[in-house]
Design an enzyme around this catalytic site. Structure first.
Site, mmCIF file in Angstrom:
data_model
loop_
_atom_site.group_PDB
_atom_site.id
_atom_site.type_symbol
_atom_site.label_atom_id
_atom_site.label_comp_id
_atom_site.label_asym_id
_atom_site.label_seq_id
_atom_site.Cartn_x
_atom_site.Cartn_y
_atom_site.Cartn_z
ATOM 1 N N GLY A 31 0.835 -1.215 0.000
ATOM 2 C CA GLY A 31 0.000 0.000 0.000
ATOM 3 C C GLY A 31 0.861 1.253 0.000
ATOM 4 O O GLY A 31 1.912 1.281 0.637
ATOM 5 N N ARG B 60 0.851 -4.742 -6.025
ATOM 6 C CA ARG B 60 0.924 -6.041 -5.348
ATOM 7 C C ARG B 60 1.231 -7.036 -6.456
ATOM 8 O O ARG B 60 0.569 -7.064 -7.487
ATOM 9 C CB ARG B 60 -0.384 -6.355 -4.637
ATOM 10 C CG ARG B 60 -0.769 -5.201 -3.695
ATOM 11 C CD ARG B 60 -1.659 -5.604 -2.559
ATOM 12 N NE ARG B 60 -2.193 -4.420 -1.889
ATOM 13 C CZ ARG B 60 -1.750 -3.953 -0.721
ATOM 14 N NH1 ARG B 60 -0.788 -4.547 -0.071
ATOM 15 N NH2 ARG B 60 -2.297 -2.886 -0.164
ATOM 16 N N ASP C 32 4.936 -5.540 5.840
ATOM 17 C CA ASP C 32 5.489 -6.871 6.124
ATOM 18 C C ASP C 32 5.507 -7.799 4.905
ATOM 19 O O ASP C 32 6.406 -8.626 4.771
ATOM 20 C CB ASP C 32 4.836 -7.526 7.344
ATOM 21 C CG ASP C 32 3.338 -7.605 7.242
ATOM 22 O OD1 ASP C 32 2.770 -7.113 6.250
ATOM 23 O OD2 ASP C 32 2.727 -8.184 8.164
ATOM 24 N N THR D 177 4.122 2.092 5.761
ATOM 25 C CA THR D 177 2.721 1.643 5.772
ATOM 26 C C THR D 177 1.951 2.507 6.763
ATOM 27 O O THR D 177 2.492 2.857 7.817
ATOM 28 C CB THR D 177 2.595 0.150 6.158
ATOM 29 O OG1 THR D 177 1.236 -0.138 6.485
ATOM 30 C CG2 THR D 177 3.442 -0.238 7.360
ATOM 31 N N ASP E 227 -0.356 1.585 8.549
ATOM 32 C CA ASP E 227 -0.911 0.768 9.644
ATOM 33 C C ASP E 227 -0.096 0.814 10.945
ATOM 34 O O ASP E 227 -0.583 0.424 11.993
ATOM 35 C CB ASP E 227 -1.040 -0.696 9.209
ATOM 36 C CG ASP E 227 -2.013 -0.862 8.058
ATOM 37 O OD1 ASP E 227 -2.805 0.068 7.825
ATOM 38 O OD2 ASP E 227 -1.979 -1.909 7.393
ATOM 39 N N ASP F 27 2.286 -1.139 11.977
ATOM 40 C CA ASP F 27 2.205 -2.483 12.559
ATOM 41 C C ASP F 27 3.499 -3.285 12.396
ATOM 42 O O ASP F 27 3.464 -4.508 12.299
ATOM 43 C CB ASP F 27 1.031 -3.251 11.926
ATOM 44 C CG ASP F 27 1.177 -3.394 10.414
ATOM 45 O OD1 ASP F 27 2.095 -2.781 9.843
ATOM 46 O OD2 ASP F 27 0.363 -4.114 9.818
ATOM 47 N N ARG G 10 -6.265 -2.945 9.124
ATOM 48 C CA ARG G 10 -6.267 -4.422 9.045
ATOM 49 C C ARG G 10 -6.199 -5.052 10.435
ATOM 50 O O ARG G 10 -7.093 -4.843 11.230
ATOM 51 C CB ARG G 10 -5.123 -4.915 8.163
ATOM 52 C CG ARG G 10 -5.436 -4.748 6.696
ATOM 53 C CD ARG G 10 -4.525 -5.552 5.841
ATOM 54 N NE ARG G 10 -3.136 -5.215 6.066
ATOM 55 C CZ ARG G 10 -2.158 -5.510 5.233
ATOM 56 N NH1 ARG G 10 -2.414 -6.154 4.117
ATOM 57 N NH2 ARG G 10 -0.920 -5.173 5.503
HETATM 58 P P1 ATP Z 1 0.807 -2.889 3.437
HETATM 59 O O1 ATP Z 1 1.055 -3.150 4.898
HETATM 60 O O2 ATP Z 1 0.675 -1.435 3.154
HETATM 61 O O3 ATP Z 1 -0.293 -3.697 2.820
HETATM 62 P P2 ATP Z 1 2.708 -4.801 2.439
HETATM 63 O O4 ATP Z 1 4.115 -4.658 2.033
HETATM 64 O O5 ATP Z 1 2.432 -5.680 3.630
HETATM 65 O O6 ATP Z 1 2.155 -3.328 2.653
HETATM 66 P P3 ATP Z 1 1.587 -6.782 0.634
HETATM 67 O O7 ATP Z 1 0.629 -6.641 -0.482
HETATM 68 O O8 ATP Z 1 1.282 -7.741 1.719
HETATM 69 O O9 ATP Z 1 1.825 -5.293 1.198
HETATM 70 O O10 ATP Z 1 3.009 -7.195 0.015
HETATM 71 C C1 ATP Z 1 3.584 -6.424 -1.023
HETATM 72 C C2 ATP Z 1 4.222 -7.331 -2.045
HETATM 73 O O11 ATP Z 1 5.297 -8.077 -1.449
HETATM 74 C C3 ATP Z 1 3.323 -8.412 -2.635
HETATM 75 O O12 ATP Z 1 2.460 -7.922 -3.628
HETATM 76 C C4 ATP Z 1 4.358 -9.370 -3.212
HETATM 77 O O13 ATP Z 1 4.865 -8.878 -4.429
HETATM 78 C C5 ATP Z 1 5.483 -9.277 -2.162
HETATM 79 N N1 ATP Z 1 5.373 -10.450 -1.258
HETATM 80 C C6 ATP Z 1 4.504 -10.630 -0.243
HETATM 81 N N2 ATP Z 1 4.669 -11.842 0.320
HETATM 82 C C7 ATP Z 1 5.672 -12.454 -0.366
HETATM 83 C C8 ATP Z 1 6.317 -13.730 -0.297
HETATM 84 N N3 ATP Z 1 5.946 -14.637 0.607
HETATM 85 N N4 ATP Z 1 7.314 -13.982 -1.161
HETATM 86 C C9 ATP Z 1 7.680 -13.069 -2.087
HETATM 87 N N5 ATP Z 1 7.099 -11.859 -2.219
HETATM 88 C C10 ATP Z 1 6.123 -11.548 -1.377
#
Ligand code: ATP
Length: 329
Positions: free
Chosen positions: A15, A76, A107, A131, A133, A135, A177
């Site tokens: 995000g 994503r 994360d 982020t 959040d 978190d 979340r």
């Molecule tokens: P936010 O907290 O704002 O949602 P985030 O980084 O947690 O941010 P996610 O959509 O969960 O957002 O993860 C971002 C991107 O990280 C995913 O779209 C994917 O490309 C990559 N990613 C997430 N999990 C994995 C994984 N297990 N292995 C490889 N890449 C990953």
């Protein structure tokens, strides 16, 4: 002395969060200041796979410190979770001799960074917590959180004006979340009558008791902040359940939604983004990898990405929790 690291790429993923642009600017300029070639990757890990990796100069980040969102775009990307996707990303980075990668995200982004860097350890990776959040373990505050909560408070203040004029009960749903950080702190800062958090179950009975107490002591309006992750449902659900048992006020629901992500970053997020970006490049120059830079007690410190992922730090301070009851009488 020239640093060992020659070429660094930066990306934003997951995000978007206000302050990401200030952070990109700091990363690019700190790298260039140190004689490193800098690259920007568009649309997060998707851009690594699509080979959307562009050289960046000091002027490519002019005039962005005050902008919300991310000039690099974010996405994503499911393909990056596969071995094949990671291999394509690796080859695209290697074709430009990129030996350092800075990822700004949450994360999920860090999970991707950790997995990628374990498999291809000749590319050093540093994470920056971005982020709304708030978190992530290892940083008291994540980039974007401060702006988001200020946006939330501004919206609640406006709703309070109309709630008070009409003797209304408002349920306001906020993002977060699994983390109630935005909900809890915005409840304190806006003087909300109650808050529903994902980390702590509040039954409808408890909520009704609290609201009835306010009504009996002549409160002319009530505001309940509902975190999107609350177990009893979203704001519409909860409003319906409360209305069935307590109809002292006219009841309304507002979902704040994506407006919480946008807007010009606060001074706090601009400074935090600048500090974290500056620190991330310096960690790569020192030869470190798989670390996250974070703010702890007003100092920039590092934590292993592994530790950031293995610990959940939702930081719901006990005094804040107690205050939601005490200060709303
Ligand atoms: P936010 O907290 O704002 O949602 P985030 O980084 O947690 O941010 P996610 O959509 O969960 O957002 O993860 C971002 C991107 O990280 C995913 O779209 C994917 O490309 C990559 N990613 C997430 N999990 C994995 C994984 N297990 N292995 C490889 N890449 C990953």
């Amino acid at each position: 002395m020239k640093p060992n690291i020659k070429n660094i790429a930066v990306l934003t993923s997951g995000g978007d969060a206000p302050g990401m642009n200030a952070c990109i600017r700091a990363v690019v300029r700190t790298g260039i200041y140190n004689g490193i070639n800098m690259f920007g990757v568009t649309q997060g890990y998707q851009g690594l796979i699509n080979d959307s990796i562009i050289p960046m100069g000091a002027r490519s980040v002019s005039n962005i410190i005050h902008l919300g969102g991310t000039i690099l775009k974010t996405a994503r990307c499911l393909e990056f979770k596969t071995e094949e996707g990671m291999e394509i990303a690796y080859k695209n980075l290697k074709s430009r001799d990129i030996d350092g990668l800075i990822v700004i995200g949450g994360d999920g982004t860090f999970t991707g960074a950790r997995n990628f860097s374990k498999k291809y350890n000749d590319i050093k990776v540093i994470g920056i917590p971005g982020t709304i959040d708030n978190d992530l373990y290892g940083s008291d505050f994540t980039l974007g959180y401060d702006t988001a909560i200020n946006t939330v408070i501004e919206a609640i203040d406006k709703i309070r004006d109309t709630a008070d004029s009409h003797d209304r009960l408002f349920f306001i749903e906020v993002m977060g979340r699994d983390s109630g950080c935005i909900a809890l702190r915005s409840a304190i800062a806006s003087g909300a009558e109650a808050v529903l958090l994902p980390e702590r179950f509040t039954s409808i009975d408890e909520l009704v008791t609290q609201l009835a107490l306010g009504a009996s002591t002549k409160k002319s309006s009530s505001i309940v902040i509902v975190s999107e992750g609350h177990k009893a449902g979203g704001a519409y659900d909860i409003a319906k359940q409360v209305k069935e048992r307590f109809n002292h006020y006219d009841t309304k629901v507002t979902i704040l939604g994506h407006l919480q992500r946008g807007g010009s970053p606060s001074s706090f997020d601009r400074i935090l983004g600048s500090r974290l970006g500056f620190a991330a490049v310096n960690e790569l120059i020192k030869g470190n990898t798989r670390e996250m830079v974070g703010l702890r007690g007003n100092e920039i410190k590092t934590v292993k990405i592994e530790d950031a992922l293995n610990n959940h730090n939702f930081k719901l301070e006990g005094d804040l929790l107690e205050m939601t009851k005490v200060l709303s009488i």
